[in-house]
Design a protein around this motif. Structure first.
Motif: not given
Length: 448
Positions: A18-19, A23-24, A46-47, A52-56
């Motif tokens: 999600a954005q 995010a990014g 985390f996963s 879900g909040r945009g963290l990679k």
């Protein structure tokens, strides 16, 4: 329960992020946990929530099975896996060398600035390497201290809790002592922030010279979407008919804690209570033999139900059916800073509880009003259970307070909010620092 968690991990990893504020942003997360991950905090916090909040996330975990070196990609997550081939005389050594080489390559990438955040979990000496990499690149580096690893290793060696030779014990004592000094004098001071598991752990680490404002307690929690009392069907077993039932979520290895629940059962039976103990979880054949001997000695062999390993929903069904749930917990130096998960799982299922004296358990049980805290003995726990047996309506009323308390205090949605804010504060400070370091327009022409 493992299969359900792995399924949740796969579902979460395949979801499009999600954005949101994160995010990014890409984080490198180095931990000694097994891959595929099964620990609920890694999967849920985390996963599930933060991805879900945009963290990679780039993960470095330890492969549970043999396999080649690879990078497994699942949605916004990449899992960097070292080659593992444990067969042969030097299999373990080869794997450890491969893992160290992989970790050094990831540290090099971190030093180049390939990541926005670096997080090390329960790897005290690797924390120095990655904190230095973060200093070189200007990347915030956090240490996540879920367990006092070095104190635990020293305890195991000094008390010989893990069978080992005298030379091995000596090596472990020396390692724990030297690493303890480096961890508190070098690794944590170099870290941008420290996440600890409990308020007590924060105090303990603070006593070692780390600033209190640099640390944030993040306890173990549950996902109230999965631990939802309305969606769990209570177990229906004829062995429970007409009897009072106790439930205990036990670990894979039978320990003094499991023995304590058996002692409590024997005390209750001796006092005339028609009670049954349900041990929920896997027990090895070797430990089952030891436990059977103990049950025979106490005369309660026919009053203990072993469920074996179960899917999460079935395990929680036994919890929901229980009249009282038990949560004995150690108070040694390594365990007193923990936040026991099983206690929160009981509360999510709306059950009254009896737990032994422990910093976090005291706070949870007294704060939620869901049960009693007793001394660390089978007799004391039996007395607490007897009080709940004596007044079933009061016991049910106490248990009914649990779900709301868990949702407000230990739900991973709430905990994810706290972690997300920590990350955003660190990223904001990093951006502000970068802006301050940039030359002002026209500064180069001064004096011309």
């Amino acid at each position: 329960m493992t299969s359900l968690v792995m399924k949740a991990e796969a579902e979460a990893s395949e979801r499009v992020p999600a954005q949101g504020p994160l995010a990014g942003a890409r984080m490198l997360f180095v931990a000694p946990d097994d891959y595929p991950a099964f620990r609920v905090d890694l999967v849920e916090l985390f996963s599930n929530h933060l991805v879900g909040r945009g963290l990679k996330i780039d993960w470095s975990l330890r492969p549970f099975q043999d396999g080649p070196a690879r990078v497994d990609e699942r949605g916004a997550e990449r899992f960097h896996v070292a080659r593992r081939q444990m067969s042969g005389k030097f299999g373990a050594l080869r794997y450890r060398m491969a893992e160290n080489w992989l970790r050094l390559k990831l540290a090099w990438r971190a030093a180049r600035g390939d990541y926005d955040l670096i997080q090390i979990r329960d790897q005290p000496l690797w924390a120095i390497t990655y904190a230095l990499a973060g200093r070189i690149s200007g990347t915030p580096c956090l240490f996540w201290m879920s367990y006092p690893v070095l104190e635990g290793r020293l305890r195991d060696a000094l008390k010989n809790l893990v069978p080992m030779s005298w030379p091995s014990r000596l090596v472990r004592i020396v390692y724990a002592t030297v690493a303890d000094f480096l961890f508190y004098k070098v690794a944590l001071p170099l870290s941008s922030h420290v996440i600890v598991q409990s308020k007590r752990m924060r105090e303990r680490v603070g006593f070692r010279g780390i600033a209190m404002q640099k640390m944030t307690p993040i306890p173990m929690g549950v996902s109230t979407e999965r631990y939802n009392i309305a969606s769990i069907r209570a177990a229906d077993d004829p062995r429970l008919a007409g009897k009072k039932s106790l439930a205990y979520l036990c670990a894979n290895v039978v320990s003094i804690l499991t023995n304590l629940t058996v002692d409590a059962l024997a005390e209750l039976v001796a006092e005339g209570h028609d009670a049954v103990l349900v041990l929920i979880g896997a027990v090895s054949d070797f430990e089952r033999k030891r436990l059977d001997a103990r049950l025979e000695e106490l005369g309660v062999s026919d009053r203990v139900i072993f469920t074996g390993r179960l899917p999460l929903a079935e395990a929680l069904g036994w919890v929901k059916r229980a009249d009282v749930c038990l949560s004995p917990f150690m108070m040694d130096a390594a365990q007193q800073v923990a936040t026991p998960t099983k206690l929160v799982e009981y509360l999510a299922m709306g059950r009254p509880v009896v737990g032994t004296v422990h910093y976090d358990q005291n706070e949870v049980i007294h704060g939620s009003g869901t049960g009693f805290v007793t001394a660390f003995s089978g007799k004391a726990m039996a007395e607490g259970v007897a009080r709940l047996f004596a007044d079933p309506q009061k016991a049910e009323a106490m248990g009914a307070r649990g779900p709301a308390w868990v949702k407000a205090n230990r739900d991973y949605t709430h905990l994810a909010d706290v972690v997300e804010q920590i990350y955003m504060d660190l990223l904001d400070r990093q951006r502000a620092s970068m802006r301050m370091q940039q030359p002002k327009p026209g500064a180069g022409n001064a004096g011309s």
